[in-house]
Design an enzyme around this catalytic site. Structure first.
Site, PDB file in Angstrom:
ATOM      1  N   ASP A 244     -33.184  26.381  19.892  1.00 25.95           N
ATOM      2  CA  ASP A 244     -32.957  27.165  18.683  1.00 25.95           C
ATOM      3  C   ASP A 244     -33.495  26.362  17.501  1.00 25.95           C
ATOM      4  OD1 ASP A 244     -31.836  29.177  17.024  1.00 25.95           O
ATOM      5  OD2 ASP A 244     -30.097  27.890  16.658  1.00 25.95           O
TER       6      ASP A 244
ATOM      7  N   ASP B  10     -32.685  27.018  13.424  1.00 27.39           N
ATOM      8  CA  ASP B  10     -31.757  26.788  12.320  1.00 27.39           C
ATOM      9  C   ASP B  10     -30.458  26.173  12.839  1.00 27.39           C
ATOM     10  OD1 ASP B  10     -31.859  27.122   9.460  1.00 27.39           O
ATOM     11  OD2 ASP B  10     -30.136  28.448   9.655  1.00 27.39           O
TER      12      ASP B  10
END
Lengths: 302, 302
Positions: B25, B27
């Site tokens: 991922d 953020d």
């Protein structure tokens, strides 16, 4: 358990003999948008002639009591301010008397809700358009009003992402109260158009806030509690008439009232029968005691 | 069942020996907004040195692949277009290859999603501000585009009540497809501010439409299926790294991957432990195999 029976003349006579007060929903029962439904005004008049108290109970938050009186008049109904319970009024009343709001309300709502807040002497901010500006960098430091102690959600055609940021940000303070008028999903208008209801606006804020609001409209008992106290109503001698199962009829069950579904609004008899056939307790609370095609028919039976 | 163990040096060595591909991922893992997290870029470089394929998997729909490559570069990461899987790209891909959209998409989204639709040759309408006008009388007969066959919901800072009417109205036709990028609720930015996510925009439309959308982002398997086919990935030899339990970690469980939670984003170790203590199957799918304070630590262990 309610049986969803057709209200025959015999049953109507028997039922009305044991009823002092009739609560009725408006949209889909008395009118559709700006058009009165046939015979509805006559039925209301007849109920009053029979000595019944008639009160109007609507989840719609887009009109103050005064504006409702005007609408009733325009569509050929008689109603005075004291007889009309809409969620714009009920929200202001709740914030004043129960929540005892100090400071300001951040209102995701409309000018009619604002009028009712004014009448209760409650300060607010937030009405009208508030379009998004800037970027996430600006949003992260968006100025917030430190006086806001309550977020109130009602119908707001000016909902914007900016309002969503503000409402969710205020609600990140757990001391800020979270109140909503109602959760109605939509106004089905046919013709391939859907008018989203306050429930959609609330869903957006609710998802960001990750907290449950206090909901004032039907099927919450609050509206009935207010009327009950004001008019000393006996639930056993009160009839609730409506066109929506999970608001009108469920309100009746939640408050111990007798319920009558009219099929002139959003619900078909088939949908009521589906609820009846379900084993879910929630669904059973949506089964009316009686049904009729419309309010005009009720007048004909009396 | 995953055990949420601290990834020690010994466990890291053992784990990485059995891993060919690392999905991560962005953020909360590689960066926070516009700031790279310390050591993350070095860890990515180290993984590549070890011969691991690194792919970037984000639910954020506000950037096209090309814009992501730019952002990676600006924050000191290396990534080429083929390695970046965001939901703007994945939505366009889904509509082109799986949904095989003909006609137009009604887009509640943003210009970066529009760019990806352009790249796939898909027509759309709906981007940019569309403020409400008129009254309910006008809304009931609002002009709709007869060519619209699909409603696609992503992040849209210009969400308006007008867009909600249009999206819900298109969706009242059951032949119109209903697709959404992701359901992330919010971006918690601290400081008493909350940035509502696409999940809030979707909740508003979903409530009015009363239909379930196809959701493409994590934890849906779709993104992984696309990568798996493209790079011939073996789930048993793939590690998923993320900071969010009900998206990143659940994706891992849904696709049979090993999962590593980093605590530099939205989730605390306590929250992961709560999931672990729960009996709910859904919660068990949110329990990571391993955790670490952040991506920098992973690099230090390698």
């Amino acid at each position: 358990m309610a049986a969803c029976k057709l209200l025959t003349r015999e049953r109507a006579t028997q039922l009305l003999a044991n009823i002092d007060t009739v609560l009725t929903d408006c949209d889909g029962v008395l009118w559709q948008g700006m058009e009165a439904l046939p015979g509805a005004a006559k039925t209301i008049a007849k109920l009053r002639e029979m000595g019944k108290r008639v009160l109007f109970v609507t989840n719609n938050s887009t009109k103050s009591r005064l504006s409702y009186v005007e609408k009733f008049k325009n569509l050929g109904f008689e109603a005075n301010e004291d007889e009309v319970y809409g969620t714009a009024y009920i929200a202001a009343l709740y914030l004043k008397n129960i929540a005892k709001v100090t400071g300001k309300v951040y209102l995701v709502g409309n000018t009619e809700m604002a009028k009712e807040l004014d009448l209760q002497g409650i300060s607010y901010t937030g009405t009208g358009p508030d379009p998004i500006e800037g970027t996430v960098t600006d949003w992260k430091t968006l100025p917030l009003d430190p006086e806001v102690t309550t977020v109130l959600i009602g119908f707001d055609e000016h909902l914007s992402y900016m309002k969503m940021i503000k409402a969710a940000s205020y609600l990140s303070n757990e001391n800020v109260q979270f109140v909503a008028t109602n959760t109605d999903e939509k106004l089905p208008v046919g013709n391939g158009r859907v008018i989203p209801g306050t429930g959609c606006i609330l869903a957006a804020v609710h998802t960001a806030a990750d907290r449950d609001p206090i909901i004032l409209g039907k099927p919450s008992k609050f509206m009935f509690e207010v009327m009950k106290e004001k008019f000393d109503l006996d639930p056993n001698r009160t009839l609730m008439i409506g066109d929506k199962l999970n608001t009108d009829i469920m309100l009746g069950h939640n408050c111990g009232l007798t319920t009558l579904l009219v099929l002139s609004g959003v619900t078909s008899l088939e949908e009521a029968r589906q609820m009846q056939a379900s084993n879910s307790i929630e669904h059973q609370k949506c089964v009316p005691h009686y049904y009729l095609p419309n309010m005009g028919e009720l007048g004909d039976l009396l």
